[in-house]
Design a protein around this motif. Structure first.
Motif, PDB file in Angstrom:
ATOM      1  N   GLN A 380     -11.514 -75.381 -15.942  1.00 17.36           N
ATOM      2  CA  GLN A 380     -10.476 -74.715 -15.024  1.00 17.36           C
ATOM      3  C   GLN A 380      -9.823 -76.077 -14.300  1.00 17.36           C
ATOM      4  N   GLU A 381      -8.594 -75.587 -14.322  1.00 20.44           N
ATOM      5  CA  GLU A 381      -7.782 -76.642 -13.617  1.00 20.44           C
ATOM      6  C   GLU A 381      -6.743 -75.983 -12.739  1.00 20.44           C
ATOM      7  N   ILE A 382      -6.933 -76.678 -11.400  1.00 19.73           N
ATOM      8  CA  ILE A 382      -6.064 -76.241 -10.240  1.00 19.73           C
ATOM      9  C   ILE A 382      -5.220 -77.134  -9.596  1.00 19.73           C
ATOM     10  N   ALA A 490      -6.812 -71.283 -10.330  1.00 20.70           N
ATOM     11  CA  ALA A 490      -6.686 -71.868 -11.827  1.00 20.70           C
ATOM     12  C   ALA A 490      -5.557 -71.438 -12.724  1.00 20.70           C
TER      13      ALA A 490
END
Length: 590
Positions: A380-382, A490
């Motif tokens: 997951q990328e935020i 995300a």
């Protein structure tokens, strides 16, 4: 050797009752065969013609002819050869009758004859099997060597291109509170103020349709204060059509003070909300928006720091067509510090969001609208996580009521296995700081991990896990005595051409994540035709947008991204979501 006879005496052929006396080995063999045959024919007989030997089965050891083999395999004693006797007077030409000593070596008992027949039958079957097998092998070899005729038939079919359908985005509308405009009716839900909406389509001639949705449990529902349904008509909704919408609101009424924004999303049957709290001074609402033309039935599964929360009121929630249901989260799961909500529409589809507001004593602590985050995944990328006012926040963290001013990462693994997680926090600038953390997650338990010792700046939070997780980040800001907070979701990978709307708000920026390992060329084209080319290096970077405008974004490689807002005492964010795939041609087989 044959018996002597008078050569002048005529001879006659021996009949079946005459004895042919043999001598030597041949005589012995004939005698043996005769003995066996006699016993087999009449086992009870005790009288034997003169000159014949007896073979009584009761005493085979003394009566078996020489050279014969008995039933036990033993060889019997030799039999004496009878001498020839001259013919008696008056009986010229007659030979003395003898017992029938015939060679019966070829004869067999019924059991032995049956065995022979079985052996012959078995042999025949074996030979037949070999012949059949040889024939089958020949056929198989022939099938491999010789070309076989092929017959192909193409089934009748035709292709149907689905008619274009309208595209719909749903906006949750203004923030809400418990009580009416006068502060009475503490269990009633009412709206506060109005929201600003920004929407556009990539086609210059496309005309969007905006209409209010019903809100049955809002006491002061009016069209301007209602949730909104924004539609790209079917005639404009081609495969190449791009369309987006977003909303924002600055509120300053009573204990609701702050800035909130969110994208207007498509309805889905499954979504995750990672935001909110229901402890003292924290109020959260779940918005379920049904922009479709059929009723939806929704189940909510709520998890917290102690695990799953049993809530009978979270099942079979009916959301009528083109309307909104707003639920108080504290009524479903009270006293939760870190809720995670799984929204599943068993019938129909809904757009889900969480509204959270904070009051510390008598001091408003901000407000936020958080849309759904990316579904469970091992990465997951935020992006666009804004950390600010760290010195002012540090001074207040000693108070128990101010603990949620701390920047945190909220994580949850919905599976049954523990998760090993690596969290990397990287500043979104060249040469920026980078910090890495290792932590473990207990399944079905929500974990909040503090992002401590991170200086002011804008960051990319990269979560990598060996088990699927959901994630969101929360930060706060304090400026000029005003406190606000934001939830950062995300984001998902986007197509190389996508559309994004920047709602009204302070300093909107588009954050893009480049995971390709090389530079990505990006061109933004506003709806007024203004173009802005830019190069994004690997990692996460941002570019400023103009509030109230929408942009077509073309990239040389896939990216993911978010829109953030940041000003004095104001902060908010929402992820840029890809549109649902268009329905493709359908092959019909009549």
């Amino acid at each position: 050797m044959a018996a002597d006879h008078d050569p002048t005496e005529p001879t006659r052929p021996a009949d079946d009752h005459d004895e042919i006396v043999q001598s030597g080995p041949a005589a012995a063999d004939s005698a043996a065969g005769a003995s066996d045959g006699a016993d087999a024919a009449d086992p009870d007989s005790t009288t034997t013609p003169a000159g014949a030997s007896t073979t009584n089965q009761a005493d085979a050891s003394t009566h078996t002819p020489a050279g014969a083999v008995d039933g036990a395999g033993a060889t019997a004693a030799p039999i004496a050869t009878a001498a020839a006797t001259p013919a008696a007077p008056g009986r010229r030409g007659m030979r003395r009758p003898r017992s029938r000593l015939q060679d019966t070596s070829a004869k067999r008992t019924p059991e032995r004859r049956s065995g022979q027949r079985r052996a012959v039958a078995t042999g025949a079957r074996v030979v037949t099997g070999l012949v059949v097998a040889a024939g089958a092998a020949a056929v198989a070899i022939g099938a491999l060597v010789l070309p076989l005729p092929s017959v192909t038939a193409t089934p009748a079919s035709f292709t149907v291109d689905p008619a274009p359908a309208e595209e719909v985005r749903a906006c949750p509308g203004p923030v809400v509170r418990l009580s009416d405009d006068t502060g009475q009716s503490a269990t009633a839900i009412s709206t506060v103020g109005t929201a600003d909406y920004t929407s556009a389509a990539g086609l210059p001639d496309a005309v969007l349709v905006q209409e209010a949705l019903e809100s049955p449990n809002a006491t002061n529902w009016t069209a301007p204060t209602a949730p909104q349904r924004i539609t790209l008509p079917a005639e404009a909704a081609t495969a190449d059509a791009l369309f987006s919408a977003a909303q924002s609101q600055t509120v300053g009424e009573g204990d609701l003070v702050g800035f909130a924004s969110t994208s207007c999303g498509e309805a889905t049957a499954d979504s995750w909300l990672v935001a909110g709290a229901t402890t003292v001074g924290r109020t959260s609402f779940v918005h379920l928006i049904n922009s479709g033309d059929v009723s939806a039935v929704v189940d909510l599964s709520v998890f917290g720091e102690q695990g799953a929360v049993e809530s009978p009121g979270a099942r079979n929630i009916d959301v009528p067509a083109r309307s909104t249901r707003i639920l108080s989260l504290s009524g479903l799961a009270p006293d939760l510090t870190s809720p995670v909500i799984h929204v599943v529409a068993r019938v129909g589809a809904v757009t889900a969001a969480v509204q959270q507001s904070v009051v510390r004593g008598l001091e408003p602590g901000g407000v936020e609208l958080a849309g759904s985050t990316t579904a469970p995944a091992t990465r997951q990328e935020i992006s666009g996580v804004q950390v600010s006012g760290t010195s002012s926040i540090a001074e207040r963290l000693g108070s128990p009521d101010a603990a949620d001013l701390q920047s945190v990462l909220r994580l949850f693994t919905p599976g049954s296995e523990p998760a090993s997680v690596t969290v990397t926090v990287s500043e979104e600038r060249n040469g920026g700081a980078q910090t890495q953390y290792q932590l473990g997650l207990t399944p079905q338990i929500v974990t909040e991990f503090p992002l401590q010792d991170i200086p002011d700046g804008t960051y990319l939070v990269d979560v990598q896990s060996d088990q699927p997780v959901v994630a969101s980040a929360r930060t706060s800001t304090i400026a000029n005595g005003v406190t606000d907070f934001a939830w950062f979701q995300a984001s998902q990978p986007l197509d190389t051409t996508f559309f994004v709307s920047a709602a009204q708000g302070p300093n909107p920026r588009l954050h893009l994540i480049n995971d390709t390992g090389s530079d990505v060329q990006v061109t933004l084209t506003a709806t007024d035709g203004t173009q802005l080319p830019v190069t994004f290096v690997p990692g996460a970077r941002s570019i400023g947008l103009e509030a109230g405008k929408s942009y077509t974004v073309v990239t040389s490689a896939p990216v993911s991204g978010a829109v953030s807002y940041f000003g004095d005492g104001q902060i908010s964010s929402y992820a840029v979501s890809p549109p649902s795939p268009a329905a493709g041609p359908v092959v019909v087989y009549p």
